[in-house]
Design a protein around this motif. Structure first.
Motif, PDB file in Angstrom:
ATOM      1  N   VAL A 107     -11.742   1.214  -3.670  1.00 37.37           N
ATOM      2  CA  VAL A 107     -12.254   2.572  -3.740  1.00 37.37           C
ATOM      3  C   VAL A 107     -12.073   3.254  -2.381  1.00 37.37           C
ATOM      4  O   VAL A 107     -12.344   2.663  -1.337  1.00 37.37           O
ATOM      5  N   TYR A 108     -11.614   4.509  -2.423  1.00 33.90           N
ATOM      6  CA  TYR A 108     -11.347   5.302  -1.225  1.00 33.90           C
ATOM      7  C   TYR A 108     -11.932   6.696  -1.399  1.00 33.90           C
ATOM      8  O   TYR A 108     -12.121   7.154  -2.517  1.00 33.90           O
ATOM      9  N   HIS A 109     -12.124   7.394  -0.279  1.00 38.01           N
ATOM     10  CA  HIS A 109     -12.425   8.817  -0.338  1.00 38.01           C
ATOM     11  C   HIS A 109     -11.118   9.532  -0.651  1.00 38.01           C
ATOM     12  O   HIS A 109     -10.040   9.114  -0.210  1.00 38.01           O
ATOM     13  N   SER A 110     -11.199  10.630  -1.371  1.00 29.70           N
ATOM     14  CA  SER A 110      -9.990  11.347  -1.779  1.00 29.70           C
ATOM     15  C   SER A 110      -9.164  11.819  -0.582  1.00 29.70           C
ATOM     16  O   SER A 110      -7.938  11.906  -0.667  1.00 29.70           O
ATOM     17  N   SER A 111      -9.799  12.078   0.554  1.00 27.14           N
ATOM     18  CA  SER A 111      -9.069  12.539   1.742  1.00 27.14           C
ATOM     19  C   SER A 111      -8.216  11.438   2.372  1.00 27.14           C
ATOM     20  O   SER A 111      -7.351  11.718   3.190  1.00 27.14           O
ATOM     21  N   GLN A 112      -8.449  10.185   1.986  1.00 28.13           N
ATOM     22  CA  GLN A 112      -7.693   9.074   2.550  1.00 28.13           C
ATOM     23  C   GLN A 112      -6.376   8.834   1.816  1.00 28.13           C
ATOM     24  O   GLN A 112      -5.589   7.995   2.238  1.00 28.13           O
ATOM     25  N   LEU A 113      -6.156   9.533   0.725  1.00 30.10           N
ATOM     26  CA  LEU A 113      -4.982   9.285  -0.114  1.00 30.10           C
ATOM     27  C   LEU A 113      -4.133  10.531  -0.267  1.00 30.10           C
ATOM     28  O   LEU A 113      -4.625  11.650  -0.141  1.00 30.10           O
ATOM     29  N   GLU A 114      -2.863  10.309  -0.586  1.00 24.83           N
ATOM     30  CA  GLU A 114      -1.931  11.401  -0.843  1.00 24.83           C
ATOM     31  C   GLU A 114      -1.285  11.157  -2.206  1.00 24.83           C
ATOM     32  O   GLU A 114      -0.816  10.054  -2.496  1.00 24.83           O
ATOM     33  N   PRO A 120     -19.062  13.333  -6.708  1.00 27.23           N
ATOM     34  CA  PRO A 120     -20.476  13.235  -6.337  1.00 27.23           C
ATOM     35  C   PRO A 120     -21.293  14.354  -6.976  1.00 27.23           C
ATOM     36  O   PRO A 120     -20.752  15.400  -7.343  1.00 27.23           O
ATOM     37  N   GLN A 121     -22.576  14.132  -7.097  1.00 27.48           N
ATOM     38  CA  GLN A 121     -23.467  15.156  -7.637  1.00 27.48           C
ATOM     39  C   GLN A 121     -23.605  16.313  -6.658  1.00 27.48           C
ATOM     40  O   GLN A 121     -23.784  17.447  -7.045  1.00 27.48           O
ATOM     41  N   ASN A 122     -23.492  15.995  -5.367  1.00 22.34           N
ATOM     42  CA  ASN A 122     -23.574  17.006  -4.322  1.00 22.34           C
ATOM     43  C   ASN A 122     -22.213  17.688  -4.188  1.00 22.34           C
ATOM     44  O   ASN A 122     -21.228  17.041  -3.889  1.00 22.34           O
ATOM     45  N   PRO A 123     -22.113  19.010  -4.399  1.00 25.62           N
ATOM     46  CA  PRO A 123     -20.820  19.697  -4.326  1.00 25.62           C
ATOM     47  C   PRO A 123     -20.135  19.581  -2.971  1.00 25.62           C
ATOM     48  O   PRO A 123     -18.928  19.693  -2.874  1.00 25.62           O
ATOM     49  N   ALA A 124     -20.913  19.343  -1.914  1.00 24.07           N
ATOM     50  CA  ALA A 124     -20.330  19.207  -0.577  1.00 24.07           C
ATOM     51  C   ALA A 124     -19.769  17.803  -0.345  1.00 24.07           C
ATOM     52  O   ALA A 124     -19.048  17.573   0.614  1.00 24.07           O
ATOM     53  N   GLY A 125     -20.096  16.864  -1.229  1.00 21.84           N
ATOM     54  CA  GLY A 125     -19.636  15.489  -1.069  1.00 21.84           C
ATOM     55  C   GLY A 125     -18.179  15.322  -1.472  1.00 21.84           C
ATOM     56  O   GLY A 125     -17.577  16.177  -2.101  1.00 21.84           O
ATOM     57  N   GLU A 126     -17.612  14.200  -1.099  1.00 25.04           N
ATOM     58  CA  GLU A 126     -16.205  13.921  -1.364  1.00 25.04           C
ATOM     59  C   GLU A 126     -16.064  12.957  -2.539  1.00 25.04           C
ATOM     60  O   GLU A 126     -16.836  12.022  -2.674  1.00 25.04           O
ATOM     61  N   ALA A 127     -15.066  13.193  -3.372  1.00 24.92           N
ATOM     62  CA  ALA A 127     -14.825  12.328  -4.527  1.00 24.92           C
ATOM     63  C   ALA A 127     -14.388  10.937  -4.066  1.00 24.92           C
ATOM     64  O   ALA A 127     -13.721  10.795  -3.042  1.00 24.92           O
ATOM     65  N   GLN A 128     -14.783   9.938  -4.834  1.00 26.17           N
ATOM     66  CA  GLN A 128     -14.324   8.570  -4.591  1.00 26.17           C
ATOM     67  C   GLN A 128     -13.270   8.248  -5.636  1.00 26.17           C
ATOM     68  O   GLN A 128     -13.429   8.562  -6.818  1.00 26.17           O
ATOM     69  N   VAL A 129     -12.197   7.616  -5.181  1.00 21.51           N
ATOM     70  CA  VAL A 129     -11.049   7.341  -6.035  1.00 21.51           C
ATOM     71  C   VAL A 129     -10.835   5.837  -6.124  1.00 21.51           C
ATOM     72  O   VAL A 129     -10.738   5.154  -5.103  1.00 21.51           O
ATOM     73  N   TYR A 143       0.806  -1.208   0.000  1.00 23.53           N
ATOM     74  CA  TYR A 143       0.000   0.000   0.000  1.00 23.53           C
ATOM     75  C   TYR A 143       0.847   1.270   0.000  1.00 23.53           C
ATOM     76  O   TYR A 143       0.360   2.345   0.287  1.00 23.53           O
ATOM     77  N   ALA A 144       2.129   1.158  -0.349  1.00 19.01           N
ATOM     78  CA  ALA A 144       3.009   2.315  -0.411  1.00 19.01           C
ATOM     79  C   ALA A 144       2.840   3.070  -1.724  1.00 19.01           C
ATOM     80  O   ALA A 144       3.167   4.242  -1.810  1.00 19.01           O
ATOM     81  N   MET A 145       2.314   2.382  -2.765  1.00 21.47           N
ATOM     82  CA  MET A 145       2.137   3.036  -4.059  1.00 21.47           C
ATOM     83  C   MET A 145       1.017   2.358  -4.847  1.00 21.47           C
ATOM     84  O   MET A 145       0.967   1.142  -4.962  1.00 21.47           O
ATOM     85  N   GLY A 146       0.127   3.179  -5.365  1.00 21.46           N
ATOM     86  CA  GLY A 146      -0.946   2.686  -6.216  1.00 21.46           C
ATOM     87  C   GLY A 146      -1.211   3.689  -7.316  1.00 21.46           C
ATOM     88  O   GLY A 146      -0.806   4.849  -7.235  1.00 21.46           O
ATOM     89  N   ILE A 147      -1.907   3.251  -8.354  1.00 14.88           N
ATOM     90  CA  ILE A 147      -2.229   4.137  -9.469  1.00 14.88           C
ATOM     91  C   ILE A 147      -3.740   4.387  -9.494  1.00 14.88           C
ATOM     92  O   ILE A 147      -4.532   3.467  -9.289  1.00 14.88           O
TER      93      ILE A 147
END
Length: 66
Positions: free
Chosen positions: A53-60, A32-41, A21-25
């Protein structure tokens, strides 16, 4: 974050192989359709065959695609 970026978990994943889990593509980003929602990656990790699949805040992002 966009397709082709290389990502990692900022704090790593506890109790799991650090190398895996040190590197992924990023395979896709779903906004999301809701602007307040978080993107899924959607990510394919090094030496792993399934997509996860992760929330964008979980990744760097460690390297941006051109």
């Amino acid at each position: 974050m966009k397709r082709g970026d290389l990502v990692k978990h900022p704090g790593g994943i506890r109790n799991v192989c650090d190398d895996m889990y040190a590197m992924g593509i990023v395979l896709g980003v779903h906004h999301p359709q809701n602007p307040a929602g978080e993107a899924q990656v959607e990510v394919l990790w090094h030496n792993k065959q399934s997509r996860l699949v992760y929330h964008s805040s979980q990744l760097e992002v460690i390297s941006e695609a051109r």
